[in-house]
Scaffold this motif. Structure first.
Motif, short mmCIF file in Angstrom:
data_model
loop_
_atom_site.label_atom_id
_atom_site.label_comp_id
_atom_site.label_asym_id
_atom_site.label_seq_id
_atom_site.Cartn_x
_atom_site.Cartn_y
_atom_site.Cartn_z
N GLU A 274 32.59 -20.71 -12.89
CA GLU A 274 31.91 -21.99 -12.66
C GLU A 274 31.35 -22.07 -11.24
OE1 GLU A 274 31.33 -24.01 -15.10
OE2 GLU A 274 32.49 -22.73 -16.46
N GLY A 275 31.81 -21.19 -10.36
CA GLY A 275 31.29 -21.15 -8.99
C GLY A 275 30.00 -20.35 -8.91
N ARG A 276 29.49 -20.21 -7.71
CA ARG A 276 28.23 -19.50 -7.51
C ARG A 276 28.43 -17.99 -7.45
NH1 ARG A 276 25.01 -22.91 -2.78
NH2 ARG A 276 24.60 -24.79 -4.01
N PHE A 277 27.41 -17.28 -7.91
CA PHE A 277 27.31 -15.83 -7.70
C PHE A 277 26.22 -15.65 -6.67
CE2 PHE A 277 25.35 -11.71 -8.47
CZ PHE A 277 26.44 -10.86 -8.55
N VAL A 278 26.61 -15.26 -5.45
CA VAL A 278 25.66 -15.14 -4.34
C VAL A 278 25.52 -13.67 -3.98
CG1 VAL A 278 25.13 -15.81 -1.97
CG2 VAL A 278 26.30 -17.43 -3.49
N ALA A 279 24.28 -13.17 -4.06
CA ALA A 279 24.03 -11.76 -3.78
C ALA A 279 23.23 -11.60 -2.50
CB ALA A 279 23.27 -11.12 -4.94
N ILE A 280 23.53 -10.54 -1.75
CA ILE A 280 22.78 -10.21 -0.56
C ILE A 280 22.66 -8.69 -0.46
CG2 ILE A 280 24.85 -10.29 0.90
CD1 ILE A 280 23.03 -11.23 3.19
N ASN A 281 21.44 -8.21 -0.21
CA ASN A 281 21.19 -6.78 -0.08
C ASN A 281 21.27 -6.40 1.39
OD1 ASN A 281 20.01 -4.17 0.11
ND2 ASN A 281 18.93 -4.50 -1.83
N CYS A 282 22.31 -5.67 1.75
CA CYS A 282 22.55 -5.33 3.16
C CYS A 282 21.50 -4.38 3.71
CB CYS A 282 23.93 -4.71 3.32
SG CYS A 282 25.28 -5.79 2.78
N ALA A 283 20.78 -3.68 2.83
CA ALA A 283 19.76 -2.73 3.29
C ALA A 283 18.40 -3.38 3.45
CB ALA A 283 19.66 -1.56 2.32
N ALA A 284 18.23 -4.59 2.90
CA ALA A 284 16.90 -5.21 2.89
C ALA A 284 16.69 -6.18 4.05
CB ALA A 284 16.69 -5.94 1.56
N ILE A 285 17.73 -6.45 4.83
CA ILE A 285 17.64 -7.44 5.91
C ILE A 285 17.80 -6.73 7.25
CG2 ILE A 285 18.67 -9.53 6.88
CD1 ILE A 285 19.64 -10.18 4.03
N PRO A 286 16.93 -6.99 8.21
CA PRO A 286 17.05 -6.35 9.53
C PRO A 286 18.42 -6.58 10.14
CG PRO A 286 14.96 -7.52 9.34
CD PRO A 286 15.76 -7.87 8.12
N GLU A 287 18.89 -5.57 10.87
CA GLU A 287 20.24 -5.60 11.43
C GLU A 287 20.50 -6.85 12.28
OE1 GLU A 287 22.98 -2.90 14.48
OE2 GLU A 287 21.26 -2.01 13.46
N GLN A 288 19.50 -7.27 13.05
CA GLN A 288 19.69 -8.41 13.95
C GLN A 288 19.78 -9.74 13.20
OE1 GLN A 288 17.18 -6.32 13.88
NE2 GLN A 288 15.19 -7.29 14.14
N LEU A 289 19.35 -9.75 11.93
CA LEU A 289 19.39 -10.99 11.14
C LEU A 289 20.53 -11.01 10.12
CD1 LEU A 289 15.58 -11.51 10.36
CD2 LEU A 289 16.93 -12.58 12.17
N LEU A 290 21.11 -9.85 9.85
CA LEU A 290 22.10 -9.75 8.77
C LEU A 290 23.34 -10.60 9.05
CD1 LEU A 290 22.79 -8.55 6.06
CD2 LEU A 290 23.61 -6.49 7.22
N GLU A 291 23.81 -10.62 10.30
CA GLU A 291 25.00 -11.41 10.61
C GLU A 291 24.76 -12.89 10.34
OE1 GLU A 291 28.11 -12.40 14.28
OE2 GLU A 291 26.43 -11.04 14.62
N SER A 292 23.59 -13.37 10.74
CA SER A 292 23.26 -14.77 10.51
C SER A 292 23.16 -15.07 9.01
CB SER A 292 21.94 -15.12 11.20
OG SER A 292 21.53 -16.43 10.87
N GLU A 293 22.58 -14.11 8.24
CA GLU A 293 22.47 -14.29 6.80
C GLU A 293 23.85 -14.37 6.14
OE1 GLU A 293 19.94 -14.48 4.32
OE2 GLU A 293 18.78 -15.11 6.05
N LEU A 294 24.77 -13.56 6.64
CA LEU A 294 26.11 -13.54 6.05
C LEU A 294 26.95 -14.75 6.46
CD1 LEU A 294 27.25 -9.81 6.28
CD2 LEU A 294 27.12 -11.19 4.21
N PHE A 295 27.00 -15.03 7.74
CA PHE A 295 27.94 -16.03 8.25
C PHE A 295 27.29 -17.34 8.68
CE2 PHE A 295 29.86 -11.82 9.28
CZ PHE A 295 30.89 -11.88 8.35
N GLY A 296 25.95 -17.41 8.67
CA GLY A 296 25.28 -18.62 9.09
C GLY A 296 25.20 -18.73 10.61
N HIS A 297 24.53 -19.78 11.09
CA HIS A 297 24.44 -19.97 12.54
C HIS A 297 24.35 -21.45 12.87
CE1 HIS A 297 20.12 -19.68 11.26
NE2 HIS A 297 20.03 -20.74 12.06
N GLU A 298 24.70 -21.77 14.12
CA GLU A 298 24.61 -23.14 14.60
C GLU A 298 23.24 -23.37 15.25
OE1 GLU A 298 26.74 -25.33 13.99
OE2 GLU A 298 28.59 -24.26 13.51
N LYS A 299 22.87 -24.62 15.35
CA LYS A 299 21.61 -24.98 16.00
C LYS A 299 21.62 -24.49 17.45
CE LYS A 299 18.73 -28.98 17.15
NZ LYS A 299 18.60 -30.47 17.07
N GLY A 300 20.54 -23.80 17.84
CA GLY A 300 20.42 -23.31 19.21
C GLY A 300 21.15 -22.00 19.47
#
Length: 453
Positions: free
Chosen positions: A197-223
Protein backbone atom coordinates in the motif's frame (compact mmCIF):
# COMPACT_ATOMS: atom_id res chain seq x y z
CA UNK A 1 -32.36 6.73 -8.41
CA UNK A 2 -31.71 3.34 -6.85
CA UNK A 3 -28.29 1.91 -7.65
CA UNK A 4 -29.51 -1.56 -6.61
CA UNK A 5 -31.82 -1.72 -9.62
CA UNK A 6 -30.37 -2.86 -12.96
CA UNK A 7 -30.10 0.01 -15.45
CA UNK A 8 -32.09 -0.36 -18.68
CA UNK A 9 -32.13 2.14 -21.54
CA UNK A 10 -35.23 2.05 -23.77
CA UNK A 11 -34.92 3.78 -27.16
CA UNK A 12 -38.50 4.19 -28.48
CA UNK A 13 -40.28 7.17 -30.07
CA UNK A 14 -43.88 5.93 -29.51
CA UNK A 15 -45.14 7.58 -26.29
CA UNK A 16 -47.76 4.87 -25.66
CA UNK A 17 -45.21 2.07 -26.02
CA UNK A 18 -42.80 4.01 -23.78
CA UNK A 19 -45.37 3.97 -20.96
CA UNK A 20 -46.11 0.28 -21.49
CA UNK A 21 -42.42 -0.68 -21.41
CA UNK A 22 -41.73 1.48 -18.37
CA UNK A 23 -44.55 -0.27 -16.53
CA UNK A 24 -43.26 -3.67 -17.75
CA UNK A 25 -39.82 -2.99 -16.30
CA UNK A 26 -40.81 -1.19 -13.11
CA UNK A 27 -38.25 -3.26 -11.17
CA UNK A 28 -35.48 -1.70 -13.28
CA UNK A 29 -33.95 1.77 -13.32
CA UNK A 30 -35.36 2.77 -16.72
CA UNK A 31 -34.04 5.59 -18.92
CA UNK A 32 -36.05 6.73 -21.94
CA UNK A 33 -34.80 8.13 -25.25
CA UNK A 34 -36.80 8.91 -28.40
CA UNK A 35 -33.94 9.72 -30.78
CA UNK A 36 -30.38 8.63 -31.49
CA UNK A 37 -28.96 11.84 -29.99
CA UNK A 38 -30.93 11.35 -26.75
CA UNK A 39 -29.88 7.70 -26.62
CA UNK A 40 -26.16 8.58 -26.88
CA UNK A 41 -26.51 11.12 -24.05
CA UNK A 42 -28.17 8.52 -21.80
CA UNK A 43 -25.64 5.87 -22.78
CA UNK A 44 -22.65 8.03 -21.89
CA UNK A 45 -24.20 9.38 -18.70
CA UNK A 46 -25.66 6.25 -17.12
CA UNK A 47 -23.77 3.37 -18.85
CA UNK A 48 -26.68 0.89 -18.85
CA UNK A 49 -25.65 -2.75 -19.37
CA UNK A 50 -28.71 -3.45 -21.55
CA UNK A 51 -30.43 -1.35 -24.22
CA UNK A 52 -33.88 -2.12 -25.65
CA UNK A 53 -34.05 -0.32 -29.00
CA UNK A 54 -36.67 0.07 -31.71
CA UNK A 55 -35.24 -0.08 -35.24
CA UNK A 56 -37.77 2.45 -36.52
CA UNK A 57 -36.54 5.78 -35.17
CA UNK A 58 -37.05 9.34 -36.42
CA UNK A 59 -36.31 10.82 -38.89
CA UNK A 60 -36.72 7.39 -40.55
CA UNK A 61 -39.53 6.02 -38.39
CA UNK A 62 -40.88 3.91 -41.26
CA UNK A 63 -37.48 2.50 -42.20
CA UNK A 64 -34.48 1.10 -40.33
CA UNK A 65 -31.57 3.29 -41.43
CA UNK A 66 -31.63 5.47 -38.29
CA UNK A 67 -32.13 2.46 -36.06
CA UNK A 68 -29.13 0.64 -37.59
CA UNK A 69 -27.01 3.79 -37.22
CA UNK A 70 -28.04 4.03 -33.56
CA UNK A 71 -27.08 0.40 -32.99
CA UNK A 72 -23.64 0.91 -34.59
CA UNK A 73 -22.95 4.05 -32.57
CA UNK A 74 -24.06 2.39 -29.33
CA UNK A 75 -21.69 -0.52 -29.84
CA UNK A 76 -18.82 1.78 -30.84
CA UNK A 77 -19.23 3.79 -27.61
CA UNK A 78 -19.97 0.83 -25.30
CA UNK A 79 -19.04 -2.45 -27.04
CA UNK A 80 -19.92 -4.55 -23.96
CA UNK A 81 -23.53 -3.32 -23.94
CA UNK A 82 -26.21 -5.87 -24.77
CA UNK A 83 -28.56 -4.32 -27.35
CA UNK A 84 -31.93 -5.96 -27.98
CA UNK A 85 -33.55 -4.59 -31.14
CA UNK A 86 -37.31 -4.42 -31.54
CA UNK A 87 -38.64 -4.77 -35.08
CA UNK A 88 -42.03 -4.67 -36.75
CA UNK A 89 -44.01 -7.82 -37.41
CA UNK A 90 -42.65 -9.97 -40.29
CA UNK A 91 -39.40 -7.97 -40.38
CA UNK A 92 -37.08 -10.85 -39.63
CA UNK A 93 -34.49 -9.90 -42.27
CA UNK A 94 -33.66 -6.57 -40.61
CA UNK A 95 -33.57 -8.26 -37.21
CA UNK A 96 -31.02 -10.79 -38.48
CA UNK A 97 -29.03 -7.95 -40.05
CA UNK A 98 -29.00 -6.12 -36.70
CA UNK A 99 -27.70 -9.23 -34.93
CA UNK A 100 -24.94 -9.56 -37.56
CA UNK A 101 -23.93 -5.96 -36.72
CA UNK A 102 -23.52 -6.87 -33.06
CA UNK A 103 -26.99 -6.77 -31.46
CA UNK A 104 -27.39 -9.31 -28.66
CA UNK A 105 -30.93 -10.42 -29.64
CA UNK A 106 -34.12 -9.22 -31.31
CA UNK A 107 -37.84 -9.13 -30.57
CA UNK A 108 -40.73 -8.65 -32.99
CA UNK A 109 -43.84 -6.59 -32.25
CA UNK A 110 -46.54 -6.83 -30.99
CA UNK A 111 -45.06 -6.79 -27.48
CA UNK A 112 -45.52 -9.84 -25.26
CA UNK A 113 -44.28 -8.55 -21.90
CA UNK A 114 -43.49 -11.98 -20.44
CA UNK A 115 -41.29 -12.97 -23.39
CA UNK A 116 -39.64 -9.56 -23.47
CA UNK A 117 -38.85 -9.73 -19.74
CA UNK A 118 -37.19 -13.11 -20.27
CA UNK A 119 -35.02 -11.82 -23.15
CA UNK A 120 -33.97 -8.74 -21.15
CA UNK A 121 -33.23 -10.85 -18.06
CA UNK A 122 -31.00 -13.16 -20.13
CA UNK A 123 -29.16 -10.12 -21.51
CA UNK A 124 -28.45 -8.81 -17.99
CA UNK A 125 -27.21 -12.24 -16.89
CA UNK A 126 -24.92 -12.54 -19.92
CA UNK A 127 -23.51 -9.05 -19.34
CA UNK A 128 -22.82 -9.89 -15.67
CA UNK A 129 -21.02 -13.13 -16.61
CA UNK A 130 -18.87 -11.38 -19.22
CA UNK A 131 -18.00 -8.61 -16.74
CA UNK A 132 -16.98 -11.20 -14.15
CA UNK A 133 -14.76 -12.92 -16.72
CA UNK A 134 -13.14 -9.59 -17.63
CA UNK A 135 -12.41 -8.87 -13.98
CA UNK A 136 -10.87 -12.32 -13.52
CA UNK A 137 -8.68 -11.83 -16.59
CA UNK A 138 -7.57 -8.41 -15.36
CA UNK A 139 -6.79 -9.81 -11.92
CA UNK A 140 -4.69 -12.50 -13.56
CA UNK A 141 -2.91 -10.00 -15.80
CA UNK A 142 -2.24 -7.63 -12.92
CA UNK A 143 -0.45 -10.35 -11.01
CA UNK A 144 2.54 -9.61 -8.76
CA UNK A 145 4.74 -10.74 -11.67
CA UNK A 146 2.99 -8.53 -14.22
CA UNK A 147 5.03 -8.30 -17.40
CA UNK A 148 7.30 -11.21 -16.41
CA UNK A 149 7.07 -14.51 -18.27
CA UNK A 150 8.90 -17.49 -16.78
CA UNK A 151 8.94 -20.72 -18.78
CA UNK A 152 12.27 -22.33 -17.86
CA UNK A 153 13.52 -23.70 -14.56
CA UNK A 154 16.03 -20.88 -14.01
CA UNK A 155 13.40 -18.13 -14.19
CA UNK A 156 10.85 -20.18 -12.25
CA UNK A 157 13.44 -20.51 -9.50
CA UNK A 158 13.88 -16.71 -9.50
CA UNK A 159 10.11 -16.26 -9.12
CA UNK A 160 9.99 -18.74 -6.26
CA UNK A 161 12.78 -16.83 -4.50
CA UNK A 162 10.86 -13.56 -4.89
CA UNK A 163 7.71 -15.16 -3.46
CA UNK A 164 9.68 -16.30 -0.39
CA UNK A 165 11.58 -13.09 0.37
CA UNK A 166 8.86 -10.56 -0.49
CA UNK A 167 6.78 -10.99 2.72
CA UNK A 168 9.91 -10.46 4.84
CA UNK A 169 11.66 -7.12 5.29
CA UNK A 170 15.19 -8.13 4.23
CA UNK A 171 17.18 -6.11 1.71
CA UNK A 172 17.23 -7.72 -1.74
CA UNK A 173 20.00 -7.41 -4.32
CA UNK A 174 19.02 -8.33 -7.89
CA UNK A 175 21.93 -9.13 -10.21
CA UNK A 176 21.66 -9.52 -13.95
CA UNK A 177 22.61 -8.15 -17.32
CA UNK A 178 20.98 -5.02 -18.69
CA UNK A 179 17.50 -5.67 -20.05
CA UNK A 180 16.77 -8.87 -18.11
CA UNK A 181 13.81 -7.45 -16.15
CA UNK A 182 15.40 -6.53 -12.83
CA UNK A 183 12.98 -3.66 -12.18
CA UNK A 184 9.98 -5.94 -12.85
CA UNK A 185 11.28 -8.27 -10.14
CA UNK A 186 11.87 -5.35 -7.76
CA UNK A 187 8.25 -4.27 -8.26
CA UNK A 188 7.15 -7.86 -7.63
CA UNK A 189 8.99 -7.79 -4.28
CA UNK A 190 7.05 -4.64 -3.40
CA UNK A 191 3.59 -5.81 -4.55
CA UNK A 192 3.90 -9.11 -2.65
CA UNK A 193 5.09 -7.49 0.58
CA UNK A 194 3.16 -5.95 3.47
CA UNK A 195 4.32 -2.58 2.12
CA UNK A 196 2.25 -2.90 -1.05
CA UNK A 197 0.00 0.00 0.00
CA UNK A 198 3.06 2.26 0.30
CA UNK A 199 5.01 3.84 -2.53
CA UNK A 200 7.46 2.11 -4.84
CA UNK A 201 10.12 4.76 -5.47
CA UNK A 202 12.83 4.05 -8.04
CA UNK A 203 16.04 5.93 -8.71
CA UNK A 204 18.72 5.11 -11.29
CA UNK A 205 22.10 5.76 -9.67
CA UNK A 206 23.84 5.78 -13.06
CA UNK A 207 21.53 8.35 -14.66
CA UNK A 208 22.04 11.21 -12.19
CA UNK A 209 25.25 13.27 -11.98
CA UNK A 210 27.36 12.51 -8.93
CA UNK A 211 26.99 16.01 -7.49
CA UNK A 212 23.19 15.77 -7.61
CA UNK A 213 22.69 12.16 -6.52
CA UNK A 214 22.99 12.84 -2.78
CA UNK A 215 20.33 15.53 -2.97
CA UNK A 216 18.08 13.22 -5.03
CA UNK A 217 18.42 10.48 -2.42
CA UNK A 218 18.27 12.40 0.84
CA UNK A 219 16.74 15.75 -0.15
CA UNK A 220 18.04 19.20 0.75
CA UNK A 221 17.17 22.25 2.82
CA UNK A 222 16.53 25.71 1.41
CA UNK A 223 19.84 27.47 0.73
CA UNK A 224 21.93 24.29 1.01
CA UNK A 225 23.60 25.11 -2.31
CA UNK A 226 23.22 27.49 -5.23
CA UNK A 227 19.79 27.01 -6.73
CA UNK A 228 18.26 25.37 -3.63
CA UNK A 229 15.42 27.87 -3.38
CA UNK A 230 13.16 25.63 -1.30
CA UNK A 231 13.23 22.57 0.92
CA UNK A 232 13.05 19.35 -1.14
CA UNK A 233 12.26 15.84 0.09
CA UNK A 234 14.54 13.10 -1.27
CA UNK A 235 13.64 9.70 -2.69
CA UNK A 236 14.45 7.88 0.57
CA UNK A 237 12.07 10.02 2.58
CA UNK A 238 9.46 9.87 -0.19
CA UNK A 239 9.47 6.05 0.03
CA UNK A 240 8.74 6.06 3.79
CA UNK A 241 6.42 3.13 4.52
CA UNK A 242 7.10 1.61 1.11
CA UNK A 243 9.98 0.34 -1.02
CA UNK A 244 13.05 2.19 -2.33
CA UNK A 245 14.53 0.70 -5.51
CA UNK A 246 18.15 1.67 -6.17
CA UNK A 247 18.83 0.67 -9.76
CA UNK A 248 22.44 0.37 -10.95
CA UNK A 249 23.80 0.67 -7.42
CA UNK A 250 27.17 -0.51 -8.74
CA UNK A 251 27.58 2.98 -10.25
CA UNK A 252 27.07 4.80 -6.95
CA UNK A 253 30.11 6.94 -5.96
CA UNK A 254 32.14 5.68 -3.00
CA UNK A 255 31.49 8.81 -0.91
CA UNK A 256 27.74 8.34 -1.25
CA UNK A 257 28.03 4.62 -0.54
CA UNK A 258 29.23 5.53 2.96
CA UNK A 259 26.18 7.73 3.56
CA UNK A 260 23.85 5.05 2.23
CA UNK A 261 25.47 2.51 4.57
CA UNK A 262 24.95 4.84 7.53
CA UNK A 263 21.27 5.16 6.63
CA UNK A 264 20.85 1.38 6.31
CA UNK A 265 22.46 0.88 9.72
CA UNK A 266 20.63 3.63 11.63
CA UNK A 267 17.50 4.15 9.51
CA UNK A 268 17.78 7.93 9.83
CA UNK A 269 18.73 10.54 7.23
CA UNK A 270 19.88 14.13 7.20
CA UNK A 271 18.91 16.32 4.27
CA UNK A 272 21.77 18.12 2.50
CA UNK A 273 22.37 21.34 4.40
CA UNK A 274 20.32 20.13 7.37
CA UNK A 275 21.15 19.00 10.90
CA UNK A 276 17.94 17.26 11.91
CA UNK A 277 17.91 13.46 11.93
CA UNK A 278 14.77 12.14 10.22
CA UNK A 279 13.73 8.51 10.89
CA UNK A 280 12.61 6.65 7.76
CA UNK A 281 10.94 3.24 7.60
CA UNK A 282 11.68 1.91 4.15
CA UNK A 283 12.63 -1.37 2.52
CA UNK A 284 15.58 -1.23 0.14
CA UNK A 285 15.81 -3.28 -3.06
CA UNK A 286 18.91 -2.82 -5.24
CA UNK A 287 19.90 -3.97 -8.71
CA UNK A 288 23.00 -3.82 -10.86
CA UNK A 289 24.53 -5.34 -13.97
CA UNK A 290 28.03 -4.93 -12.51
CA UNK A 291 30.14 -7.65 -10.88
CA UNK A 292 30.15 -6.26 -7.34
CA UNK A 293 32.68 -8.80 -6.09
CA UNK A 294 35.15 -7.62 -8.73
CA UNK A 295 34.39 -4.00 -7.82
CA UNK A 296 35.07 -4.79 -4.15
CA UNK A 297 38.45 -6.24 -5.10
CA UNK A 298 39.19 -3.05 -7.04
CA UNK A 299 38.00 -0.97 -4.05
CA UNK A 300 35.23 0.56 -6.15
CA UNK A 301 32.41 -0.81 -3.98
CA UNK A 302 32.28 -1.12 -0.21
CA UNK A 303 32.16 -4.68 1.07
CA UNK A 304 30.19 -3.69 4.18
CA UNK A 305 27.56 -2.03 1.95
CA UNK A 306 27.46 -5.16 -0.22
CA UNK A 307 26.54 -7.26 2.80
CA UNK A 308 23.89 -4.72 3.86
CA UNK A 309 22.09 -4.46 0.51
CA UNK A 310 22.50 -8.15 -0.36
CA UNK A 311 20.92 -9.92 2.60
CA UNK A 312 19.24 -11.97 -0.14
CA UNK A 313 20.77 -12.03 -3.63
CA UNK A 314 18.73 -12.94 -6.72
CA UNK A 315 20.59 -13.81 -9.92
CA UNK A 316 18.53 -13.20 -13.07
CA UNK A 317 19.67 -15.34 -16.02
CA UNK A 318 20.21 -13.64 -19.39
CA UNK A 319 17.75 -14.39 -22.17
CA UNK A 320 20.22 -16.68 -23.98
CA UNK A 321 20.19 -18.98 -20.92
CA UNK A 322 16.41 -19.39 -20.82
CA UNK A 323 15.68 -22.45 -23.01
CA UNK A 324 12.65 -21.80 -25.20
CA UNK A 325 11.98 -18.53 -23.41
CA UNK A 326 12.80 -16.31 -26.39
CA UNK A 327 10.02 -17.69 -28.59
CA UNK A 328 7.45 -17.59 -25.78
CA UNK A 329 8.38 -13.99 -24.96
CA UNK A 330 8.25 -12.99 -28.62
CA UNK A 331 4.70 -14.34 -28.98
CA UNK A 332 3.68 -12.61 -25.74
CA UNK A 333 5.05 -9.30 -27.03
CA UNK A 334 3.17 -9.84 -30.29
CA UNK A 335 -0.10 -10.18 -28.34
CA UNK A 336 0.76 -7.27 -26.05
CA UNK A 337 1.38 -4.75 -28.82
CA UNK A 338 -1.48 -6.07 -30.95
CA UNK A 339 -2.35 -3.66 -33.73
CA UNK A 340 -0.61 -0.70 -32.15
CA UNK A 341 2.38 -1.02 -34.48
CA UNK A 342 1.38 -1.58 -38.10
CA UNK A 343 -1.02 -4.34 -39.10
CA UNK A 344 -1.87 -7.09 -36.57
CA UNK A 345 0.35 -10.15 -37.03
CA UNK A 346 -0.60 -13.78 -36.33
CA UNK A 347 2.84 -15.11 -35.49
CA UNK A 348 6.34 -15.95 -36.74
CA UNK A 349 7.57 -18.09 -39.62
CA UNK A 350 9.54 -21.25 -38.81
CA UNK A 351 12.64 -19.46 -40.06
CA UNK A 352 11.98 -16.57 -37.66
CA UNK A 353 11.53 -18.94 -34.70
CA UNK A 354 14.84 -20.63 -35.53
CA UNK A 355 16.54 -17.23 -35.71
CA UNK A 356 15.00 -16.12 -32.39
CA UNK A 357 16.39 -19.18 -30.63
CA UNK A 358 19.79 -18.99 -32.35
CA UNK A 359 20.53 -15.34 -31.62
CA UNK A 360 22.58 -14.55 -28.48
CA UNK A 361 20.47 -11.49 -27.42
CA UNK A 362 23.16 -9.30 -25.84
CA UNK A 363 20.47 -6.73 -25.01
CA UNK A 364 18.19 -9.42 -23.52
CA UNK A 365 14.42 -8.82 -23.25
CA UNK A 366 14.75 -5.10 -24.00
CA UNK A 367 16.43 -5.90 -27.33
CA UNK A 368 13.83 -8.56 -28.13
CA UNK A 369 11.03 -6.07 -27.46
CA UNK A 370 12.60 -3.52 -29.82
CA UNK A 371 13.07 -6.08 -32.60
CA UNK A 372 9.47 -7.33 -32.31
CA UNK A 373 8.13 -3.75 -32.38
CA UNK A 374 10.18 -2.96 -35.48
CA UNK A 375 9.12 -6.20 -37.18
CA UNK A 376 5.44 -5.46 -36.57
CA UNK A 377 5.87 -2.17 -38.42
CA UNK A 378 8.03 -3.44 -41.27
CA UNK A 379 6.47 -6.86 -41.96
CA UNK A 380 4.53 -7.11 -45.21
CA UNK A 381 2.63 -10.33 -44.55
CA UNK A 382 0.64 -11.65 -41.61
CA UNK A 383 3.62 -13.68 -40.34
CA UNK A 384 6.87 -12.08 -39.18
CA UNK A 385 10.01 -13.36 -40.90
CA UNK A 386 13.64 -13.51 -39.73
CA UNK A 387 14.38 -10.66 -42.13
CA UNK A 388 11.63 -8.53 -40.51
CA UNK A 389 13.35 -9.15 -37.16
CA UNK A 390 16.74 -8.18 -38.56
CA UNK A 391 18.04 -11.68 -37.85
CA UNK A 392 18.47 -12.94 -41.39
CA UNK A 393 22.21 -13.59 -40.91
CA UNK A 394 21.46 -16.06 -38.10
CA UNK A 395 19.58 -18.21 -40.59
CA UNK A 396 21.76 -17.77 -43.67
CA UNK A 397 25.06 -18.40 -41.82
CA UNK A 398 26.42 -21.54 -40.30
CA UNK A 399 24.99 -20.91 -36.85
CA UNK A 400 22.05 -23.30 -37.15
CA UNK A 401 23.70 -25.94 -39.28
CA UNK A 402 27.26 -26.29 -37.98
CA UNK A 403 27.14 -29.32 -35.67
CA UNK A 404 30.17 -28.20 -33.68
CA UNK A 405 28.55 -24.83 -32.97
CA UNK A 406 25.24 -26.46 -32.05
CA UNK A 407 27.03 -28.73 -29.56
CA UNK A 408 28.96 -25.80 -28.10
CA UNK A 409 25.79 -23.79 -27.57
CA UNK A 410 24.01 -26.77 -26.01
CA UNK A 411 26.89 -27.50 -23.60
CA UNK A 412 27.22 -23.86 -22.55
CA UNK A 413 23.46 -23.55 -21.99
CA UNK A 414 23.25 -26.84 -20.03
CA UNK A 415 26.10 -25.83 -17.69
CA UNK A 416 24.67 -22.38 -17.00
CA UNK A 417 21.20 -23.76 -16.33
CA UNK A 418 22.53 -26.53 -14.06
CA UNK A 419 24.63 -24.03 -12.06
CA UNK A 420 21.55 -21.85 -11.61
CA UNK A 421 19.47 -24.81 -10.40
CA UNK A 422 22.12 -25.94 -7.88
CA UNK A 423 22.96 -22.44 -6.63
CA UNK A 424 26.51 -22.80 -7.97
CA UNK A 425 27.28 -26.08 -6.17
CA UNK A 426 29.98 -27.66 -8.37
CA UNK A 427 29.52 -31.22 -7.13
CA UNK A 428 25.77 -31.18 -7.62
CA UNK A 429 26.13 -29.50 -11.02
CA UNK A 430 28.62 -32.14 -12.20
CA UNK A 431 26.27 -34.89 -11.03
CA UNK A 432 23.29 -33.21 -12.69
CA UNK A 433 24.89 -32.96 -16.14
CA UNK A 434 26.68 -36.31 -15.86
CA UNK A 435 30.36 -35.32 -15.82
CA UNK A 436 33.18 -35.37 -13.26
CA UNK A 437 34.16 -32.28 -11.27
CA UNK A 438 37.47 -31.83 -13.18
CA UNK A 439 35.61 -32.10 -16.49
CA UNK A 440 33.08 -29.53 -15.33
CA UNK A 441 35.86 -27.15 -14.30
CA UNK A 442 37.49 -27.60 -17.73
CA UNK A 443 34.21 -26.89 -19.52
CA UNK A 444 33.52 -23.81 -17.38
CA UNK A 445 36.98 -22.48 -18.18
CA UNK A 446 36.50 -23.26 -21.87
CA UNK A 447 33.22 -21.37 -22.10
CA UNK A 448 34.15 -18.58 -19.68
CA UNK A 449 31.42 -19.54 -17.19
CA UNK A 450 31.63 -18.60 -13.51
CA UNK A 451 29.55 -20.15 -10.77
CA UNK A 452 26.89 -17.69 -9.46
CA UNK A 453 27.72 -16.04 -6.15
Amino acid sequence: MNDAKPKLLIVEDDAGLQRQLKWCFDDHEVFMAATRAEAMVMLRRFEPPVVLQDLGLPPDAEGVSEGMATLKETLSIAPQTKVIVVTGNHDRDNAVRAVSLGAYDFYQKPVDTDVLRLIVSRAFNMHALEEQNRQLREAQYNSPFEGLIATDEAMLKVCRMIEKVAPTDVSVLILGESGTGKELLARAVHTQSNRREGRFVAINCAAIPEQLLESELFGHEKGAFTGAVKQTIGKVELADGGTLFLDEIGDMPLALQAKLLRFLQNRVIERVGGRQEIPVNVRVVCATNKDLQAQINLQQFRQDLYFRVGEVTVNVPPLRDRPGGTTVLAHALLRKFGGAHGRPKRGFTDEAVAALEAYEWPGNVRELENKVKTAMIMAEGSLITAEDLGLRESVDGTLLFNLKEVRTRAERQAIRQALSITDGNISKTAELIGVSRPTLYDLMEKYGIRAPQ
